[in-house]
Design an enzyme around this catalytic site. Structure first.
Site, short mmCIF file in Angstrom:
data_model
loop_
_atom_site.label_atom_id
_atom_site.label_comp_id
_atom_site.label_asym_id
_atom_site.label_seq_id
_atom_site.Cartn_x
_atom_site.Cartn_y
_atom_site.Cartn_z
N THR A 40 0.84 -1.18 0.00
CA THR A 40 0.00 0.00 0.00
C THR A 40 0.88 1.23 0.00
OG1 THR A 40 -1.73 1.16 1.15
CG2 THR A 40 -0.14 0.00 2.49
N GLU A 68 -10.06 8.96 -2.34
CA GLU A 68 -10.28 10.39 -2.60
C GLU A 68 -11.60 10.61 -3.33
OE1 GLU A 68 -5.62 11.81 -2.77
OE2 GLU A 68 -6.66 11.34 -4.63
#
Length: 409
Positions: free
Chosen positions: A193, A280
């Site tokens: 990640t 986002e």
């Protein structure tokens, strides 16, 4: 706003052998914590996976060298600046931060015992003056209970701190696992990640720990995407401090291995899914499950083709059951010899495509109702084998554009 259940666990277990120090150094951000130092007990095993980007950041290059030849004792993490695309000067600045931290520690600790991590804006020089000036405060703040503040400090565009924690008892021994991650955009990890740090008090040999980390990331951090972009700075670390009262776990045949691995897998998956839930501009959390594959890889390829598709992601945002976009993505996933007349697709419990054509009982109203939910499961049956895989993603909204258009301002 994050999607669905993003609450941190009620109990965040302290990991004996791990202390976290946090401070506001002002590397980029003002008036917020942005520098983290993690201290590891002397016998801690450490496994790391890093980005597969050919343009990896300076800290990634340095930590690869350090972990290959030295025992890690400290992790040094800054947010706000990725120190990527900074050439040889970026390497020098990373090395300087490691040296500066080592100077403040016991004389047995060298710069090579420190693993550096950075996240933030690419292509700008790292503010080493601010970072180094913050080291004393971070060291003074070292505490076993600082997981929450540490998770907050490593955020960039994240809106929430991402934490997971479990304990598992095996044959009278209780193991603890706690982890934190960060990431919300530039997420298509090809190993891990944006940044992930997971620790356990189990006593696991380093070779086995590395093997476990590689396997754990495959079904967690390597199965998420927000926007299809792999970062220059992706790193994930798994630590085992050997503080639990038990013998050494050196094989997957050890009687404690399976229960411990399964608990770790739950922590890894939770941390990975939190990244997608906090994607986002995300308004939908989407699971893409592909079954009936001839191989696991083709299941994964189909799932990622759907999860990466801007047309699919914008349809999810609009709650528009435009299932033709799903079929198009399946078609270009590259599955050799796929018979479209065997393929079926559903949205949550609604069958939309059966054997390559619209399902007899499908209606647009039922499809739209399924797509209107904040959590959507897209299921594809390729009907050509017994393999299955799942990728997690989110929709693509107006806010994603706004966030990234304003990222450097």
């Amino acid at each position: 706003m994050p999607v669905g259940n993003v609450a941190n666990p009620e109990t965040i277990y302290e990991i004996d052998g791990v202390r976290i120090g946090v401070t506001a150094a002002g590397v980029r951000y003002k008036n917020r914590n942005d520098l983290v130092v993690i201290e590891l007990a002397e016998k801690t095993s450490c496994a790391v996976v890093t980005t597969q980007s050919s343009f990896c950041a300076a800290p990634v290059q340095v930590l690869r060298k350090h972990i290959a030849n030295y025992q890690p004792r400290y992790l040094l993490i800054n947010t706000g600046n990725a120190n990527a695309g900074t050439g040889r000067e970026g390497i020098k600045r990373t090395q300087l931060t490691c040296e500066s931290l080592a100077e403040r520690l016991d004389e047995s600790i060298s710069a090579q015992n420190i693993l550096p991590f950075s996240t933030g804006v690419i292509g700008e020089p790292l503010n080493t003056d601010a970072l180094i000036a913050g080291l004393d405060a971070a060291l003074a703040n070292l505490n076993v209970a600082n997981w929450q503040v540490g998770a907050n400090a490593i955020r960039t565009t994240d809106t929430i701190a991402k934490l997971a924690s479990e304990q598992v008892a095996v044959d009278g021994t209780t193991y603890h696992i706690t982890g934190m991650s960060k990431g919300a955009g530039m997420i298509r990890p090809n190993m891990a990640t944006m940044l992930g740090f997971i620790a356990t008090d189990a006593n696991i040999t380093q070779p086995l720990l590395q093997q476990m980390l590689s396997s754990l990331t495959q079904q967690s951090f390597n199965r998420i995407t927000v926007d299809g972009d792999t970062s220059t700075n992706d790193c994930c670390v798994l630590l085992a401090t050997a503080k639990a009262n038990t013998g050494v776990i050196d094989s997957d045949r050890h009687p404690h291995y399976q229960a411990l691995y399964e608990a770790l897998a739950r922590v890894f998956l939770r941390l990975a899914q939190l990244i997608v839930r906090d994607g986002e501009g995300a308004t939908k959390f989407i699971s893409v499950n592909v079954c009936g594959g001839a191989t696991q890889q083709e299941c994964c390829d189909v799932a990622y083709a759907i999860a990466h598709s801007p047309l699919v992601k914008t349809a999810c945002f609009a709650s528009d059951p435009n299932w033709g976009r799903l079929l198009a993505a399946i078609g270009y996933a590259g599955v050799e010899g796929l018979d479209q007349n065997n393929v079926s697709v559903s949205l949550n419990e609604v069958n939309i495509c059966e054997r390559g054509q619209i399902a007899e009982d499908y209606t647009e109203e039922r499809g739209q109702a399924a797509m209107s939910r904040p959590e959507i499961v897209i299921k594809v049956d390729l009907a050509r084998g017994d393999y299955e895989d799942t990728v997690y993603t989110c929709d693509l909204s107006y806010d994603y554009i706004k966030i990234n258009a304003d990222y450097r301002s």
